[in-house]
Each structure stands twice: as C-alpha cells, then as structure tokens.
Design a protein around this motif. Structure first.
Motif, short mmCIF file in Angstrom:
data_model
loop_
_atom_site.label_atom_id
_atom_site.label_comp_id
_atom_site.label_asym_id
_atom_site.label_seq_id
_atom_site.Cartn_x
_atom_site.Cartn_y
_atom_site.Cartn_z
N HIS A 231 72.68 42.87 40.58
CA HIS A 231 72.35 42.62 39.75
C HIS A 231 71.16 42.48 38.64
O HIS A 231 70.46 41.92 39.94
N SER A 232 70.58 43.17 38.25
CA SER A 232 68.85 43.39 37.44
C SER A 232 68.85 42.22 37.33
O SER A 232 67.77 41.54 37.14
N TYR A 233 69.47 41.52 36.56
CA TYR A 233 69.51 39.84 36.32
C TYR A 233 69.25 38.54 37.17
O TYR A 233 67.63 38.40 37.61
N ARG A 234 69.97 39.15 38.56
CA ARG A 234 69.70 38.32 39.72
C ARG A 234 68.43 38.43 40.79
O ARG A 234 67.86 37.96 40.99
N ILE A 235 68.12 39.93 40.17
CA ILE A 235 66.88 40.41 41.12
C ILE A 235 65.56 40.04 40.45
O ILE A 235 64.73 40.14 41.14
N SER A 236 66.03 39.49 38.54
CA SER A 236 64.70 40.12 37.84
C SER A 236 64.54 37.78 38.29
O SER A 236 63.27 37.70 38.58
N ASN A 237 65.52 37.46 38.65
CA ASN A 237 65.19 35.63 38.95
C ASN A 237 65.11 35.72 40.23
O ASN A 237 63.46 35.21 40.47
N ALA A 238 64.92 36.57 41.10
CA ALA A 238 64.52 36.11 42.61
C ALA A 238 63.18 36.72 42.72
O ALA A 238 62.34 35.84 43.47
N ILE A 239 62.99 37.25 41.86
CA ILE A 239 61.51 38.00 41.82
C ILE A 239 60.62 36.84 41.68
O ILE A 239 59.23 36.45 41.77
N LYS A 240 61.01 36.11 40.49
CA LYS A 240 60.05 35.02 40.00
C LYS A 240 60.39 34.17 40.63
O LYS A 240 59.19 33.74 40.14
N ASN A 241 61.12 33.78 41.32
CA ASN A 241 61.58 32.44 42.42
C ASN A 241 60.87 33.22 43.24
O ASN A 241 60.16 32.18 43.57
N SER A 242 60.71 34.17 43.69
CA SER A 242 59.75 34.77 45.21
C SER A 242 58.22 34.14 44.90
O SER A 242 57.49 34.07 45.81
N LYS A 243 58.22 33.86 43.67
CA LYS A 243 56.34 33.79 43.36
C LYS A 243 56.24 32.10 43.71
O LYS A 243 54.99 31.87 43.58
N LYS A 244 57.03 31.29 43.56
CA LYS A 244 56.72 30.21 43.80
C LYS A 244 57.47 29.45 44.82
O LYS A 244 56.82 28.10 44.93
N MET A 245 58.19 30.32 45.86
CA MET A 245 57.90 29.58 46.83
C MET A 245 57.83 30.78 47.54
O MET A 245 58.13 32.56 48.03
N LYS A 246 56.87 30.64 49.14
CA LYS A 246 57.10 31.52 50.09
C LYS A 246 57.40 31.30 51.88
O LYS A 246 59.08 30.62 51.50
N GLN A 247 57.78 32.38 51.63
CA GLN A 247 58.27 32.96 52.61
C GLN A 247 58.85 31.85 54.23
O GLN A 247 59.94 31.38 54.25
N MET A 248 57.99 31.00 54.57
CA MET A 248 58.47 30.18 55.33
C MET A 248 59.10 28.88 54.86
O MET A 248 59.00 28.06 55.27
N LYS A 249 59.04 28.24 53.35
CA LYS A 249 59.46 27.82 52.64
C LYS A 249 60.80 27.79 52.88
O LYS A 249 62.01 26.78 53.34
N ILE A 250 61.03 29.15 52.43
CA ILE A 250 62.75 29.69 52.46
C ILE A 250 63.05 29.28 53.64
O ILE A 250 64.58 28.97 54.31
N ILE A 251 62.93 29.93 55.12
CA ILE A 251 63.23 29.88 56.24
C ILE A 251 63.22 28.55 56.25
O ILE A 251 64.35 27.91 57.10
N SER A 252 62.29 27.66 56.35
CA SER A 252 62.53 26.37 56.64
C SER A 252 63.52 25.10 55.56
O SER A 252 64.59 24.20 56.26
N LEU A 253 63.99 25.69 54.30
CA LEU A 253 64.94 25.40 53.58
C LEU A 253 66.60 25.72 54.74
O LEU A 253 67.08 24.71 54.25
N LEU A 254 66.19 27.19 54.75
CA LEU A 254 67.61 27.50 55.28
C LEU A 254 67.73 26.52 56.90
O LEU A 254 68.80 26.28 56.94
N ASN A 255 66.50 26.81 58.11
CA ASN A 255 67.02 25.31 59.20
C ASN A 255 67.40 23.81 58.43
O ASN A 255 68.21 23.59 59.00
N ASP A 256 66.64 23.79 57.26
CA ASP A 256 67.76 22.62 56.81
C ASP A 256 69.02 22.03 57.29
O ASP A 256 69.82 21.64 57.41
N LEU A 257 69.63 24.06 56.29
CA LEU A 257 70.87 23.81 55.54
C LEU A 257 71.36 23.96 57.17
O LEU A 257 72.77 23.53 57.18
N ALA A 258 71.46 24.63 57.76
CA ALA A 258 71.88 24.94 58.69
C ALA A 258 72.16 23.45 59.92
O ALA A 258 73.26 23.48 61.04
N LYS A 259 70.63 22.87 60.45
CA LYS A 259 71.06 21.87 60.61
C LYS A 259 72.12 20.82 59.67
O LYS A 259 72.98 20.21 60.88
N LEU A 260 72.46 20.85 58.84
CA LEU A 260 72.78 19.80 57.52
C LEU A 260 75.16 20.52 58.30
O LEU A 260 74.99 19.50 58.40
#
Length: 315
Positions: free
Chosen positions: A258-287
């Motif tokens: 949905h366009s609303y979800r994409i719009s939010n994702a684009i907005k939030n991607s400016k606040k978070m680098k790819q390595m940060k996202i991977i770090s959050l996913l890694n920590d979530l997998a460990k949890l």
C-alpha cells in the motif's frame, strides 16, 4: 568488449558486472544515462579519454535512454562507429535493471551485433529452486531441509529477495529451521506492528511499550517477534531500492504494498541506515533463539530489554 546486460534481477546484473570488473585490473567509470536528453558526448569523452591509472578501463552506462527510446543526439553515430570497432583495452557495459532495451531501435540492433548480451529475468519456479539451492551451497549456514525450502519459497522467485535474505540469515547464530524463517520472513499482518516499528525508528520508548502491551493481549511473544522482523525486513528492502534509485511509485509497483506503508517506510529509512536495520534483525533473531532454547526466560522482560537497546544504539 561491449556488453548488453538487462532484466529485472538487479542483483544478478550487478554480480555479472562485478565478475567482469574482477577479471581486469581496471579503472571503473559509472555514467548515469537515464535522462531522455542525455548527452552522448559525455560518454564519448570517457571512451576517448585513456586511463591514467590502469592499463584497462571499464565504462558502465546505467539505463541508457538512447537504447530505450529514440534519440536525435548527433553523437549517437560516433558511438555506433566505436561499438563496431571498440578499443581492446576497454570494456563498455550498457545495463538496464528495469526491464529490457528497445529491440526496435536501430542503435540497439547495431550495438547488439558486436556485443555480448545477457538477460537476467525472473526464472521459472523449478529453475529458481535449482539455482537457489546451488547458491546456498556457497554459504556456510546450517539449514534444515524444511527451513531451506521454506526460505526459498519465501523469495517468490526473486534473487533480489534471496540475496537480501541471505545477508540477514548470515548473522543468525544457530540452526536455521522453519521457525527461524517464519520469525524473520513471514508477516503476521497485525496493523499495530507498523506503529511499533515506527516508534522504534523515532525512539519513542513510551509509545513502543504501550503498543507492545496492547499487542501481547492478542498475540504471543513469538508472534510479535515474527511480525516485527517482517516489518524490519520490509524497511531494509525499501532502503535497498531507494539506494538503487527507485522512485516511490516504482517501489510500490515492485513490492505491491500500500502507498501509505511505502511512504512511511521511505520516511523512516532516512532515519535508519541499512547496517542498523540488520543489527536490529540480528538481535531479534538472537532473542527468538534464546526464548526457544530456554523456557525459563521471561519473554516480555527480554523483549523490553530489546526495545531499550534498539533505541539506545545510534541509527
């Protein structure tokens, strides 16, 4: 050598470019040829300009508009003359990852006669499974057969999704079974998860705790982890497409979200680098792994710690 590389599988195209470059000790020049009024004179300048740093030169023309639509550029004939007899010490690569070149154009037909052409389109399901299975062999990951097959199915025939997924799974510390794939790649589709992810991106701890508490009234800790992992993975993919130069409309078409979800994702991607996202996913997998390995752990308490840690780290 002249190359024509096209198709919808961006990562496979990029891998082929890397392969071409790795075989040469070359100076690499990237030229964005997307504009309809792209001046071919700029390309001819690079072609005629001998490398001062290496014995070879690789020129990569990204999305050449003159091979997709008609061009009246007077320098096009000069380019076609060069392609008939290219310099031995140069490689010229025309690449398009948004589909194919226009096979009705005279320029394309002439260049094609003297080029090595490769098309990287989405494979049929059986072909994709076989290729993905072969690619998995080059990664030192401990898959169960059911976990492996579920992951390949989750890729929906896309090698972009496959390689992005392997980057995430490469950080997972344990054996990868169906439960791990479900936790990291299969969404629970709870709309509250978008709000929770947004609270994490914006470091709003009070809001995150409130949403988490509301969600746990109707879902398990594992269900919440699975949904959050899916949303983070979605943000990672949108971030990846943005870096590739995709517009918002192109991302909507690619993800079918949905366009609303994409719009939010684009907005939030400016606040978070790819390595940060991977770090959050890694920590979530460990949890998730810890909770499944130790039944004495207090799930909500550990999840609270995860949220605190996620907001404390730099973006």
């Amino acid at each position: 050598m002249i190359y024509l590389l096209s198709g919808t599988e961006r990562i496979l195209i990029n891998k082929e470019i890397d392969r071409i470059i790795s075989n040469k000790d070359a100076e690499v020049v990237n030229i964005d040829c997307t504009a309809k009024d792209f001046d071919i004179k700029a390309l001819m300048f690079e072609i005629d300009n001998i490398s001062l740093f290496s014995s070879r030169k690789v020129i990569i023309c990204h999305e050449p508009s003159f091979l997709i639509g008609r061009s009246d550029d007077k320098n096009l004939d000069k380019l076609l003359d060069y392609c008939r007899n290219p310099y031995y010490e140069q490689d010229l690569i025309f690449t398009s990852n948004k589909g194919s070149f226009n096979d009705k154009l005279k320029a394309y037909k002439e260049i094609r006669m003297n080029a090595r052409e490769m098309v990287f389109s989405q494979l049929k399901p059986r072909e994709f499974y076989s290729r993905a299975l072969s690619e998995l062999g080059s990664y030192k990951l401990d898959f169960t057969s059911s976990g492996r097959d579920l992951f390949i199915n989750c890729c929906n025939g896309s090698f972009d999704t496959f390689y992005n997924g392997m980057e995430i799974l490469g950080l997972y510390p344990g054996r990868i079974d169906e439960r791990v794939i479900e936790a990291l790649f299969i969404s629970e589709n709870d709309p509250k998860i978008f709000e929770l992810a947004d609270a994490i991106y914006n470091k709003n701890l009070t809001k995150a705790f409130k949403i988490k508490k509301d969600m746990l009234k109707s879902t398990s800790i594992q269900g919440l982890i699975a949904a959050l992992a899916s949303e983070l993975r979605f943000l990672y993919y949108v971030n990846y497409l943005l870096q590739k130069g995709y517009s918002e409309n192109e991302i909507i078409a690619d993800t079918k979200a949905h366009s609303y979800r994409i719009s939010n994702a684009i907005k939030n991607s400016k606040k978070m680098k790819q390595m940060k996202i991977i770090s959050l996913l890694n920590d979530l997998a460990k949890l998730d792994y810890q909770l499944k390995s130790d039944s004495t752990m207090q799930g909500e308490l550990v999840l609270d710690y995860y949220l605190l840690h996620a907001m404390k780290e730099k973006q």
